[in-house]
Structures are given as structure tokens and as C-alpha cells.
Design a protein around this motif. Structure first.
Motif, PDB file in Angstrom:
ATOM      1  N   LEU A   1       0.830  -1.199   0.000  1.00 56.87           N
ATOM      2  CA  LEU A   1       0.000   0.000   0.000  1.00 56.87           C
ATOM      3  C   LEU A   1       0.868   1.254   0.000  1.00 56.87           C
ATOM      4  O   LEU A   1       1.949   1.285   0.587  1.00 56.87           O
ATOM      5  CB  LEU A   1      -0.911   0.037   1.228  1.00 56.87           C
ATOM      6  CG  LEU A   1      -2.008  -1.031   1.334  1.00 56.87           C
ATOM      7  CD1 LEU A   1      -2.909  -0.729   2.522  1.00 56.87           C
ATOM      8  CD2 LEU A   1      -2.835  -1.127   0.060  1.00 56.87           C
ATOM      9  N   THR A   2       0.359   2.306  -0.626  1.00 54.78           N
ATOM     10  CA  THR A   2       1.073   3.583  -0.661  1.00 54.78           C
ATOM     11  C   THR A   2       0.789   4.415   0.585  1.00 54.78           C
ATOM     12  O   THR A   2       1.411   5.457   0.789  1.00 54.78           O
ATOM     13  CB  THR A   2       0.647   4.398  -1.892  1.00 54.78           C
ATOM     14  OG1 THR A   2      -0.772   4.642  -1.824  1.00 54.78           O
ATOM     15  CG2 THR A   2       0.982   3.670  -3.174  1.00 54.78           C
ATOM     16  N   ILE A   3      -0.167   3.986   1.397  1.00 53.48           N
ATOM     17  CA  ILE A   3      -0.548   4.731   2.599  1.00 53.48           C
ATOM     18  C   ILE A   3      -0.404   3.845   3.826  1.00 53.48           C
ATOM     19  O   ILE A   3      -0.287   2.619   3.710  1.00 53.48           O
ATOM     20  CB  ILE A   3      -2.005   5.229   2.506  1.00 53.48           C
ATOM     21  CG1 ILE A   3      -2.946   4.019   2.354  1.00 53.48           C
ATOM     22  CG2 ILE A   3      -2.193   6.215   1.371  1.00 53.48           C
ATOM     23  CD1 ILE A   3      -4.388   4.305   2.638  1.00 53.48           C
TER      24      ILE A   3
ATOM     25  N   GLU B   1      -9.344   4.619  -6.240  1.00 56.16           N
ATOM     26  CA  GLU B   1      -8.782   4.239  -4.944  1.00 56.16           C
ATOM     27  C   GLU B   1      -7.765   3.109  -5.102  1.00 56.16           C
ATOM     28  O   GLU B   1      -6.707   3.116  -4.471  1.00 56.16           O
ATOM     29  CB  GLU B   1      -9.903   3.795  -3.994  1.00 56.16           C
ATOM     30  CG  GLU B   1     -10.754   4.929  -3.460  1.00 56.16           C
ATOM     31  CD  GLU B   1     -10.003   5.761  -2.429  1.00 56.16           C
ATOM     32  OE1 GLU B   1      -9.789   5.275  -1.307  1.00 56.16           O
ATOM     33  OE2 GLU B   1      -9.603   6.893  -2.778  1.00 56.16           O
ATOM     34  N   ILE B   2      -8.076   2.120  -5.943  1.00 56.48           N
ATOM     35  CA  ILE B   2      -7.147   1.009  -6.166  1.00 56.48           C
ATOM     36  C   ILE B   2      -5.864   1.515  -6.824  1.00 56.48           C
ATOM     37  O   ILE B   2      -4.750   1.125  -6.456  1.00 56.48           O
ATOM     38  CB  ILE B   2      -7.817  -0.090  -7.025  1.00 56.48           C
ATOM     39  CG1 ILE B   2      -8.947  -0.753  -6.235  1.00 56.48           C
ATOM     40  CG2 ILE B   2      -6.801  -1.134  -7.471  1.00 56.48           C
ATOM     41  CD1 ILE B   2      -9.828  -1.684  -7.058  1.00 56.48           C
ATOM     42  N   MET B   3      -6.011   2.423  -7.799  1.00 59.36           N
ATOM     43  CA  MET B   3      -4.838   2.957  -8.497  1.00 59.36           C
ATOM     44  C   MET B   3      -3.930   3.755  -7.570  1.00 59.36           C
ATOM     45  O   MET B   3      -2.699   3.666  -7.662  1.00 59.36           O
ATOM     46  CB  MET B   3      -5.290   3.850  -9.664  1.00 59.36           C
ATOM     47  CG  MET B   3      -5.854   3.100 -10.850  1.00 59.36           C
ATOM     48  SD  MET B   3      -6.480   4.239 -12.123  1.00 59.36           S
ATOM     49  CE  MET B   3      -4.996   5.139 -12.534  1.00 59.36           C
ATOM     50  N   THR B   4      -4.506   4.536  -6.680  1.00 58.41           N
ATOM     51  CA  THR B   4      -3.700   5.438  -5.841  1.00 58.41           C
ATOM     52  C   THR B   4      -3.223   4.800  -4.545  1.00 58.41           C
ATOM     53  O   THR B   4      -2.189   5.202  -3.999  1.00 58.41           O
ATOM     54  CB  THR B   4      -4.498   6.712  -5.505  1.00 58.41           C
ATOM     55  OG1 THR B   4      -5.721   6.356  -4.843  1.00 58.41           O
ATOM     56  CG2 THR B   4      -4.822   7.497  -6.764  1.00 58.41           C
ATOM     57  N   LYS B   5      -3.951   3.805  -4.050  1.00 55.07           N
ATOM     58  CA  LYS B   5      -3.598   3.223  -2.745  1.00 55.07           C
ATOM     59  C   LYS B   5      -2.695   2.001  -2.863  1.00 55.07           C
ATOM     60  O   LYS B   5      -2.095   1.577  -1.877  1.00 55.07           O
ATOM     61  CB  LYS B   5      -4.872   2.814  -1.984  1.00 55.07           C
ATOM     62  CG  LYS B   5      -5.844   3.963  -1.699  1.00 55.07           C
ATOM     63  CD  LYS B   5      -5.244   4.985  -0.758  1.00 55.07           C
ATOM     64  CE  LYS B   5      -6.276   6.003  -0.267  1.00 55.07           C
ATOM     65  NZ  LYS B   5      -6.813   6.864  -1.304  1.00 55.07           N
ATOM     66  N   VAL B   6      -2.611   1.384  -4.057  1.00 53.36           N
ATOM     67  CA  VAL B   6      -1.796   0.172  -4.238  1.00 53.36           C
ATOM     68  C   VAL B   6      -0.519   0.519  -4.997  1.00 53.36           C
ATOM     69  O   VAL B   6      -0.556   1.220  -6.014  1.00 53.36           O
ATOM     70  CB  VAL B   6      -2.584  -0.916  -5.003  1.00 53.36           C
ATOM     71  CG1 VAL B   6      -1.727  -2.177  -5.159  1.00 53.36           C
ATOM     72  CG2 VAL B   6      -3.880  -1.238  -4.266  1.00 53.36           C
TER      73      VAL B   6
END
Length: 783
Positions: free
Chosen positions: A36-38, A108-113
């Protein structure tokens, strides 16, 4: 006595109840998760661990029921990243969600993974972007689609199953093959977002969801129950939680005793329901505490009820209406037809609810023609062309309609063609708005009927008043319709013509608006016109539209339709309302509340909610007279107008009020700039109102939020509040966090006794999970 299989299923179910240590989460800092990016909030990480445990345990899934705004989506994405399939042939997670949320999920999938090896290859199967087979879809890690997509496959699968009964060796034909719900369609995981959309077990959407084949299943919803415990059954049936995915078992253990007058039986059923939910559901709300501190630090929210008194005239109107309604209800009661007359009774209640707000609302007309942007004459033609079976079905409704979108009674619904199903005007406005499709990245989308999912043309609709006039003229003649005309100053309406915005109507059929072509057609023996220019002039004159009504001669309903359709006419409509405006007691009290807020030095902003746009129209008259800056937000406005209204409310200091239709603004809006909320009329469902209030009381709010509920005592509004509290009490008791925590500390014997697995226990069930807490965890029930 339970069967051996049922006992074993119950034992496995109860193994999922563990000692509740939610108040002792080890990590107080945000937690990094590989892929995850977060970082996850501590409670979100605890949610991820719960999701993993449910997926890997005997349940193979569960219900994530966190309150709105706590990050259910990111917790689900964390599960997809950390619990990947090891089978390359069966690796795909299917996500079902409302159309409006598909792009949000993808984003959300593109930015959080993280990219690279952690990336989740995602595909939205919707509109023109569609694959041809299930085999094509399972190349992706995540497939996103809508409830309507799987509902459309239900007919195919049912047709195939009918053939298979007659011929066990039958194979699906080409027109029976499915991509989502067929027997050969295997998913690794299915997640239903906004799972309350399948709460009614008899709908096509719910029945299609039940067919889905998957290794694990999850429901995500902030409202797992909104009206009754029956809605929970549909989610459990989808999850295949045994033995309660069987309706007879669920009804016997929960549904019937919870409705019983036997308090002991009701309490026993409630304890069992709490234990069941503890085993399959995780819920945290804004007040949930971790390590003694709340998850979210929001300012206080207070609710204040204010009770204006009817004027003498209003009281007389209400009492006469209530007496008439009681007589009609007693007729149903004596005839034993109350259950068959449900919709008629809802309409009686609808009129009483409207009378509490303003007498004018009792004869309130819909805005169907305005929203569809068609003339009354065109509606009449559409109505005459209805199929005989559709005409018969609408007649059999006997004037009683319930909107399939918001479930409220409606007197003059929008009726779709060719199917003949209907919705209330407000919900039709949202279905008809083409900008919704643009916002969803689906410009070519065809609107679908919410009842049968068939395609509809939003420019070819009728309303029930039109239907009666064409197909039930005797009924229409009996209607006590008042044609309200108002004298208007000539200066206000000088040279104002309905056709001042005719470019909006270029696509309409103008046959009914043109003069006769007699002046253009040359009679036999007459001299032909050689001058082409003169001929063109004659043609132009012949095609010139008839002069239309001046505003001064129009009725209030006619002006309302134009005000909805053409923004330039709104001022004229409000002037007409102002001429003979008479406030109701409820409007007067609302103005007192608003005046107190507007004159206070704090400069707070206000959201005002009502179910009826006509009540908001009436409120606009005194609000505009005061010179207060305000904006409207309702279903009749297109997406751009609604977005502009929100921007002005947020960014312009002089715009301090937003008048919002409850149906259009109870979800999806962020108006945390407001700290004062006025609810002008109560809705059947308390959670619709809660969602409305949450437009202001949410992340980013810096002030305490004050909610004003304006209610007339000793009227139907009292009964609605009592019904709200009854629903709220049942659902709050079932989802009670303290009871849930105590259940985690019940002993093996107590749980076994509770579910009837064993009758020979030394310790009987305590009076209640909160009355006597046993030490020690559950352990392995089979030991």
C-alpha cells in the motif's frame, strides 16, 4: 431439538466469537502495510486483521459495517493486496457497487496500491467497456460492475434452470450463457459495496447476487439494517452463513420472536442475534473508542426539537383529513383487507404528513413533464400509445403507488414507457439527468427502469394524472382539482412569453404548436409563385409558432413546471407564490429559527432539509424577502446546477443557506461548512435523516453541529417519530457495541445453551450479556 448438522454448523459459527480486545490495540500509530502507498489507521489495521480472519476461517467472509467515512474501501483494498489467490486460474475479486462508485473504486485502487508486483489489474465491466466471456474477465485481479449487470443475467440463468429440470443433460444455449452468475463463473472473492441494495431478498438484484459462486464473500454497508431484521437475512443468505442462510431457520430463531409480545422470547432472540452478529459482523462508529480515545475527534452534535402549534384553520383542515382517513382505514380493517390495502393506507398517511407542513401540499403536483422536457400534448400521445396489458396493470394499481427507489408513497408518479413501471418525481429527476452518466464516464448510457431494469426513454414518460385523463376520464372528472390563478402586476410580466427559451426545445415535435399550412398550399388553378424568396417568406410565416400564454394567465402548477425546466422562469414562479403567500405554522417557526441564526454574530451556515420541493419553494418566499443569500439543491436540477450551488454555498460568505431535498441530499454531499441543520419534516426511516445530518457532521467539521427538528405535536408526525425510535431501538440493540464486547466473554457453555446446542449445562444463560460477565474466552467449542 437441533439436528446434528445444524449443531455442527452452529459450533463452527460460534468459533468466530473471540474475546473482544478492541480497546487494547497494540499500535497507536498509523500502520504500514506491504503493497500500500498509505498507512492504515489503527482501527483500519484491526479491521484488516478481522477481514483476514473471516476470509480464512469457517465463515469465508462477513459484513464490514463501519460507519460512513471510516474507510471501508481502503480496508477492503488492503485485504485484496494481502490475501491474494495462489491459483492463477481463480484469482479475480468481483466488486458489485452502484454505478456512481465504480470510478471511485478504480481510482482508490490505483492510488492506494503500489505499482509493480503489488499492482491490482482492474477492469470496469460497464457500458461500452465490456468483455465477452467469464474467461476474459478472470485475466484481471479485480472486476468492477453494477447491480444492474448481474440482475440482467438472472433471466438467462432462470431460463436455463427451467430447461435443466426437464432435461438434466441440457447445456446452456448461447442466449443463456452468463459471465457473472452462471455455474461455470467462479470468483476468488466477491465484495458487495453498499450491500443494503440487496436487503430485499425478493428483488432481482438480490436473487442474482445469491447465484454468485466464490471462495469468499463480503458485504460492505454502513446500514446493515434500516427497517427490520429481515433485511439482515438477505445479506446472510448471500454470505451463505449456515444455518441462518435458510429462511425458515432465520425466521424461527429471529424474525418471529423479535416481533413477539413474549418479552422472554424476544430477549432470547435478541441475545442470539447479537451473538450471530458478533460472529459475522464488524462495526465501528464515530464514537467507538480505541485505547480510551474515540476513533474520530468530531465536535459535539446536539438535537433540539421545536413544536409549533397549528393555526385554527390548519387544525381544522388536519382534523377533517385525519377523520376522513380514519373512516377509510376502519373500512379496510372491518373488511380484513388492511394487508392488501397497504399502498392506499400509505397515501392516506402521505396526505396527513403534507398537511402538517402546509395545506397547499395536499394538492401538490409532480414535475414529471418539466423534468422530461416534453409538452402535455406529447405526454397525452405517449399515453394513448401504451400497450393494453400496461394500461390494465396501471388501472389495477387503483391510484396507489410506492416508489421502488425511495420506498415512499406517491400520488402522481412518473410512469415509464414502454414497461409502465413508475417512480416518484424526485427519483425520476435523478434517473433522467444525463449529466449523471457523464459524471460516471458513460456518455452513451441508456437509462433503465429501476423495477424491471428494461431500457427507458426519459423523454417519453407520462404521469398518473395524464393516464387518468386519457384512460380513466370518469376518475379524472371526479378529482377535486383546484386551478389556482393569481393576479400579477402587468409590470412584472410585460412581454414575457413561454417561448423565450425555445432553443431548449429544438428536438420537440412542433406539430401542435404551428399554424395551419393553408396559407402555403396553392389551390388548384391558382397562379404558381415564381418568386422563391416570397415562397420562403410565406413558409416561414406559416410555420411561426402560435402565441403562447402570458405568465399572468398561467396557473401555479404550470409556472412550477417552467421554473424547474428553465431557470429564467424561477423568479416569475416565486413572484406568483409571493402574491397570495400564506405561511404555515411550520414555516413561521422555521423562519424564527433561521432569524436567530442569521442575526447571531457567529455567522454560521445552515442546511434546511425537506422531503417536498414544494415546501422548499414556499419557504423561499420569506427567505428571499429577508434578503438572505441561499441556494437550492434538489433532484430537478441538473448536475452542473447542483455542483454550482454547492460551490457557492462553500465559497461565498453571503450564501449562508442551502435548501435541500431530503431524497437528493441525504447521501454523497460534503457540506461540513455548515454547522446548523434544520429538518422540516420527519422521514419514515431514521437512517435517511442520519445520513442527511452527516452532510454537516463529518470529517473536517470544526464547530459543534446543532440539529433543529420542526415537528407538530399530536399529529401523524408523532407516530412517525415513535416508529423511528422503534426501528432505531431494534437496530441499535442488535448492533450494540457493549453487548458485543460482553458476548466475547461468554463461556462455551453459555453460548452452547444460547443456541440450543446443549441442554445439559451447569450454568444457565445470564439475564443478559451485560448483567453478568464471565471470565475466559470462547476457545474451541468442539473440545
Amino acid at each position: 431439538m437441533e439436528s446434528v448438522d445444524t449443531k455442527e454448523e452452529l459450533r463452527k459459527l460460534m468459533e468466530n466469537i473471540q474475546p473482544d480486545d478492541a480497546t487494547k490495540i497494540a499500535n497507536e500509530e498509523d500502520v504500514p502495510v506491504e503493497g500500500l502507498t498509505i498507512k492504515l489507521k489503527p482501527y483500519q489495521f484491526a479491521g484488516l486483521e478481522w477481514l483476514q480472519k473471516m476470509e480464512n476461517g469457517s465463515n469465508k467472509g462477513g459484513i464490514l459495517a463501519d460507519d460512513m467515512g471510516l474507510g471501508k474501501t481502503v480496508q477492503a483494498i488492503s485485504l485484496m493486496v494481502t490475501n491474494r489467490s495462489e491459483d492463477p486460474v481463480n484469482k479475480t475479486t468481483l466488486i458489485l457497487a452502484p454505478v456512481a462508485l465504480l470510478r471511485q473504486w478504480e481510482q482508490e485502487i490505483m492510488t492506494k496500491v503500489k505499482p509493480g508486483r503489488h499492482r491490482l489489474h482492474t477492469f470496469i465491466h460497464h457500458s461500452s467497456a465490456k468483455k465477452k466471456s467469464h474467461r476474459d474477465l478472470r485475466d484481471f485481479d479485480v472486476v468492477l460492475t453494477t447491480f444492474g449487470t448481474i440482475a440482467a443475467e438472472l433471466k438467462k440463468i432462470e431460463k436455463y434452470e427451467m430447461r435443466k429440470k426437464a432435461d438434466p443433460n441440457a447445456q446452456p444455449r448461447d442466449d443463456e450463457k452468463c459471465m457473472f452468475i452462471g455455474p461455470d463463473c467462479k470468483w476468488y472473492r466477491v465484495i458487495i459495496d453498499e450491500a443494503q441494495c440487496i436487503k430485499n431478498k425478493t428483488t432481482k438484484t438480490a436473487r442474482a447476487a445469491f447465484y454468485l459462486q466464490a471462495r469468499s464473500r463480503f458485504c460492505m454497508t454502513g446500514t446493515p439494517m434500516m427497517n427490520s431484521v429481515e433485511e439482515l437475512y438477505s445479506l446472510i443468505h448471500f454470505l451463505r452463513i449456515r444455518p441462518y442462510n435458510n429462511w425458515n431457520k432465520f425466521r424461527t430463531d429471529f424474525n418471529q420472536p423479535l416481533k413477539s409480545n413474549n418479552e422472554a422470547a424476544r430477549q432470547m432472540a435478541m441475545h442470539k442475534l447479537q451473538a450471530l452478529l458478533k460472529a459475522i459482523l464488524l462495526r465501528r462508529n464515530k464514537k467507538t473508542e480505541i485505547n480510551g480515545r474515540p476513533i474520530l475527534n468530531l465536535p459535539e452534535r446536539r438535537v433540539e426539537e421545536t413544536n409549533p402549534d397549528f393555526s385554527e384553520d390548519e387544525r381544522n383542515i388536519y382534523v377533517a383529513l385525519e377523520t376522513s382517513s380514519a373512516v377509510k382505514f376502519n373500512k379496510y380493517l372491518k373488511a380484513g383487507t388492511v394487508s392488501n390495502s397497504y399502498m392506499q393506507i400509505l397515501v392516506l398517511l402521505l396526505r396527513l404528513r403534507q398537511a402538517c407542513c402546509h395545506p397547499n401540499l395536499i394538492k401538490d403536483l409532480g414535475i414529471v413533464a418539466a423534468t422530461a422536457e416534453i409538452t402535455q400534448e406529447t405526454m397525452d400521445e405517449i399515453c394513448r400509445a401504451l400497450e393494453p396489458n400496461v394500461i390494465t396493470r396501471i388501472k389495477e394499481a387503483n391510484g396507489t403507488f410506492e416508489c421502488p427507489v425511495c420506498y415512499d408513497a406517491v400520488e402522481n408518479p412518473a410512469i415509464f414507457t414502454p414497461c409502465g413501471h413508475d417512480t416518484c418525481p424526485d427519483c425520476f429527476s435523478r434517473i433522467a439527468d444525463p449529466s449523471n452518466a457523464l459524471a460516471e464516464g458513460d456518455e452513451g448510457r441508456t437509462a433503465k427502469c429501476p423495477e424491471c431494469r428494461g431500457p427507458i426513454n426519459t423523454k417519453k414518460v407520462i404521469d398518473y394524472e395524464c393516464f387518468k385523463r386519457i384512460h380513466m376520464p370518469e376518475e379524472a372528472a371526479l378529482d377535486d382539482t383546484v386551478d389556482i390563478k393569481t393576479d400579477v402586476d402587468a409590470d412584472d410580466m410585460t412581454a414575457v412569453d413561454i417561448d423565450d427559451d425555445s432553443e431548449d426545445e429544438e428536438d420537440e415535435d412542433d406539430d401542435d404548436e404551428t399554424e395551419s399550412l393553408d396559407g402555403f398550399i396553392v389551390e388548384d388553378g391558382a397562379k404558381e409563385e415564381d418568386d422563391e424568396e416570397a415562397a420562403q417568406r410565406r413558409l416561414k410565416a406559416a410555420l411561426k409558432p402560435k402565441k403562447k400564454k402570458k405568465a399572468a394567465t398561467m396557473t401555479i402548477p404550470e409556472l412550477k413546471k417552467l421554473a424547474v425546466r428553465k431557470p429564467g422562469w424561477r423568479k416569475i414562479y416565486l413572484r406568483m407564490l409571493k402574491k397570495d403567500f400564506k405561511p404555515s405554522s411550520k414555516i413561521e417557526r422555521t423562519m424564527e429559527i433561521l432569524d436567530g441564526i442569521m442575526t447571531a454574530p457567529e455567522g454560521e451556515k445552515i442546511i434546511i432539509f425537506s422531503q417536498w420541493t414544494s415546501l422548499l419553494d414556499l419557504l423561499e418566499v420569506p427567505v428571499s424577502e429577508k434578503g438572505w443569500g441561499y441556494r437550492r439543491y434538489d433532484g430537478s436540477m441538473n448536475a452542473k446546477l447542483r455542483a454550482d450551488a454547492v460551490d457557492d454555498f462553500k465559497n461565498r460568505p453571503n450564501v449562508r443557506m442551502m435548501l435541500v431535498s431530503l431524497k437528493a441530499g441525504n447521501a454523497g454531499l460534503n457540506l461540513n461548512i455548515a454547522s446548523q441543520v434544520v429538518i422540516m419534516d420527519p422521514f419514515w426511516n431514521p437512517y435517511i435523516e442520519e445520513q442527511a445530518i452527516d452532510r454537516a457532521h463529518r470529517l473536517g467539521q470544526t464547530r459543534p453541529v446543532m440539529v433543529h427538528r420542526v415537528l407538530i405535536k399530536e399529529t401523524v408526525e408523532d407516530r412517525i417519530i415513535a416508529l423511528q425510535e422503534k426501528k432505531r431501538a431494534l437496530i441499535s440493540e442488535a448492533l450494540d457495541e457493549k453487548a458485543s464486547q460482553s458476548l466475547g466473554r461468554l463461556s462455551v457453555h453459555e453460548l452452547a445453551y444460547l443456541f440450543g446446542i446443549s441442554r445439559n449445562v451447569n450454568d444457565a444463560l445470564p439475564a443478559g450479556p451485560r448483567a453478568r460477565v464471565r471470565q475466559g474466552g470462547v476457545g474451541a467449542l468442539g473440545a
